[in-house]
Design an enzyme around this catalytic site. Structure first.
Site, PDB file in Angstrom:
ATOM      1  N   ASP A  19      -2.256  -0.998  13.804  1.00 31.43           N
ATOM      2  CA  ASP A  19      -3.468  -0.426  14.412  1.00 31.43           C
ATOM      3  C   ASP A  19      -3.918  -1.318  15.562  1.00 31.43           C
ATOM      4  O   ASP A  19      -4.114  -2.521  15.369  1.00 31.43           O
ATOM      5  CB  ASP A  19      -4.542  -0.351  13.317  1.00 31.43           C
ATOM      6  N   ASP A  23      -9.782   0.934  14.140  1.00 31.05           N
ATOM      7  CA  ASP A  23     -10.373   2.028  13.347  1.00 31.05           C
ATOM      8  C   ASP A  23      -9.725   2.145  11.974  1.00 31.05           C
ATOM      9  O   ASP A  23     -10.042   3.048  11.192  1.00 31.05           O
ATOM     10  CB  ASP A  23     -10.319   3.362  14.105  1.00 31.05           C
ATOM     11  N   ASP A 184      11.539  18.949  10.649  1.00 26.47           N
ATOM     12  CA  ASP A 184      10.850  19.124   9.371  1.00 26.47           C
ATOM     13  C   ASP A 184      11.249  20.469   8.745  1.00 26.47           C
ATOM     14  O   ASP A 184      11.274  21.494   9.431  1.00 26.47           O
ATOM     15  CB  ASP A 184       9.332  19.113   9.652  1.00 26.47           C
ATOM     16  N   GLU A 227      15.884  17.923   8.062  1.00 27.31           N
ATOM     17  CA  GLU A 227      15.392  17.750   6.700  1.00 27.31           C
ATOM     18  C   GLU A 227      15.752  19.014   5.921  1.00 27.31           C
ATOM     19  O   GLU A 227      15.209  20.087   6.162  1.00 27.31           O
ATOM     20  CB  GLU A 227      13.867  17.556   6.686  1.00 27.31           C
TER      21      GLU A 227
HETATM   22  C1  NOJ Z   1       8.216  17.393   4.931  1.00 23.53           C
HETATM   23  C2  NOJ Z   1       7.454  16.185   5.382  1.00 23.53           C
HETATM   24  O1  NOJ Z   1       8.285  15.073   5.286  1.00 23.53           O
HETATM   25  C3  NOJ Z   1       6.229  16.090   4.507  1.00 23.53           C
HETATM   26  O2  NOJ Z   1       5.543  14.890   4.693  1.00 23.53           O
HETATM   27  C4  NOJ Z   1       5.355  17.277   4.782  1.00 23.53           C
HETATM   28  O3  NOJ Z   1       4.280  17.267   3.877  1.00 23.53           O
HETATM   29  C5  NOJ Z   1       6.125  18.583   4.621  1.00 23.53           C
HETATM   30  N1  NOJ Z   1       7.434  18.548   5.195  1.00 23.53           N
HETATM   31  C6  NOJ Z   1       5.378  19.698   5.283  1.00 23.53           C
HETATM   32  O4  NOJ Z   1       5.443  19.560   6.676  1.00 23.53           O
END
Ligand code: NOJ
Length: 473
Positions: A19, A23, A184, A227
């Site tokens: 940071d 904050d 993602d 992912e």
């Molecule tokens: C996978 C991500 O790694 C996770 O952190 C997130 O909550 C979900 N996808 C939804 O985007």
């Protein structure tokens, strides 16, 4: 060989890395100021979890503007400065892209562009991955789909506007100079509402093929990592087959117990699946969604052995910030500081993911341990004084030194050959080294003709229990 085929990529969770403004929440200038740590460690690249404009219901995985930086993290100019400094230090940068859903505060959702989301008159029985129904009703009686929190409505990828928008978002960041993307929920973007297919629908591949073309239209080996969770290795391999994405995370490896037979089976299956499609295998032990492996495996000793096992394998590896310090999961956070929707939506039945997101300890004897000039958004355990970067940097036996040594010694390899070994020991050879991981509690005798390069605990003639060692070839 393209850089990503053997890269070690370090995941930065921006809220919790460093940071700069006091904050208590990490930010981009904080990361820029600490890039020296990553260069010293010897990683090839960093992956930044989302730093885009977001109401932060899911730590930034609920994006309301894909082309801007959230004020809590800084500005676009801060991003450009981070990228320039990373490149100056020889580090590549990949950014998270969240295409399955937007935030419910995204202008499309706010303006009622229902054709770009998944609205129905009647919901089906699907459950959200964060608990509770995956459908939420709006004022006029219709329901929208959200695989995650209600504040994360799923996009309709059958709508060409959605596709065009994301093509443009990819170009926006590629034009700024990013080296790639972490995608993602890459297997979730297309749903078969009539059937039962929530994930891994055939039509999702066409999207990734389009993205690959965009990546390939830029110079300099831009890449994307998918992912794809809860999916068998042979199905995951399709996401990294010719003309699609470059890598996919190895969730089977991440979920494996400290068990030699299981690990060997997963390593074999991962290598076989990747080689079928010409992609590099990948390995990962921790990320921002899972319990840290120190805690999963039952202590730092095993975590260190696991790290050397992973980093000895051919292919590419992902590290999660703090694992190089041997950080454990923080299990005793007070209820009132927890923010994870998994915790909130399960009414506290599930601890959720805050415990692996506690801000990093950099220096000093007391919280926030150099995290920033203010506090830290999640409290750090007082005993982290012993594991700060500062405390570990000069100690040749520290976990930080082990990771740094491992990354210095690690060389690209593509093949693995298993060697004879006593029960409970995984022993193999790659083009560049020999590795033996003793997953039993007691010492075993291993005869290696070559020089010992590195070991995860002190060698005393034998290979001690819960220890991995590397030898030259
Ligand atoms: C996978 C991500 O790694 C996770 O952190 C997130 O909550 C979900 N996808 C939804 O985007």
């Amino acid at each position: 060989m393209e850089w990503w085929r053997h890269a070690v990529i370090y995941q930065v969770y921006p809220r919790s890395f460093a940071d700069s403004d006091g904050d208590g929440v990490g930010d981009l200038p904080g990361i820029t100021g600490r890039l020296g740590h990553l260069a010293d460690l010897g990683v090839d690249a960093l992956w930044l979890s989302p730093f885009y404009r977001s109401p932060m219901v899911d730590g930034g995985y609920d994006v309301s503007d894909y082309r801007d930086v959230d004020p809590v993290f800084g500005t676009l100019a801060d991003f450009d400065a981070l990228l320039a400094e990373a490149h100056r230090l020889g580090l590549r940068v990949i950014v998270d892209i969240v295409p399955n859903h937007t935030s419910s505060r995204h202008p499309w959702f706010v303006e009622g562009r229902r054709d770009r989301y998944i609205f129905r008159d009647t919901p089906n029985g699907w459950q959200s991955l964060f608990g509770g129904p995956a459908w939420t009703q709006v004022a006029d009686g219709q329901w929208y789909l959200h695989l995650f929190a209600p504040e994360q409505p799923d996009l309709n990828w059958h709508n060409p506007d959605v596709r065009a928008e994301f093509d443009d978002i990819l170009r926006f960041w590629l034009d700024r100079g990013v080296d790639g993307f972490r995608v993602d929920v890459a297997h979730g973007m297309i749903k078969d509402l009539a059937g039962v297919t929530l994930f891994d629908h055939e039509d999702v591949h066409e999207i990734h093929r389009g993205w690959r073309k965009i990546l390939d239209s830029y110079p300099g080996d831009r890449m994307a990592v998918a992912e794809v969770f809860d999916t068998a290795p042979a199905r995951v391999a399709r996401y990294v087959s010719v003309g699609e994405l470059h890598q996919a995370f190895n969730f089977d490896f991440l979920e494996a117990p400290w068990d030699p037979a299981v690990l060997r089976r997963i390593i074999d299956a991962s290598l076989a699946a990747a080689s079928q499609v010409g992609a590099p295998p990948t390995w990962v032990l921790s990320n921002h969604d899972r319990r840290r492996h120190v805690t999963r495996f039952g202590g730092v000793r095993r975590a260190r052995a696991a790290a050397l096992l992973m980093l000895g394998l051919p292919g590419s590896a992902y590290l999660y910030q703090g694992e190089e310090l041997g950080l454990p999961e923080v299990l005793d956070l007070p209820d009132e500081v927890r923010t994870d929707p998994q915790w909130v939506r399960s009414g506290g039945a599930e601890l959720g993911r805050d415990g692996c997101r506690v801000p990093l300890p950099w220096s000093g004897d007391a919280p926030p341990f150099g995290f920033g000039p203010g506090g830290s958004w999640l409290p750090q355990p007082a005993d982290w004084a012993a594991v700060t970067v500062e405390a570990q940097r000069k100690d040749p036996h520290s976990t930080l030194s082990l990771y740094r040594d491992a990354l210095r010694l690690r060389r690209p390899s593509t093949t693995l050959r298993w060697l004879d070994a006593p029960d409970g020991v995984l022993r193999f050879e790659t083009e560049t080294m020999r590795v033996a991981a003793n997953l039993t509690a007691g010492p075993v005798r291993i005869e290696e003709p070559a020089t010992l390069l590195l070991s995860s605990s002190e060698m005393a003639g034998e290979l001690p229990g819960d220890t991995t060692a590397w030898w030259g070839v």
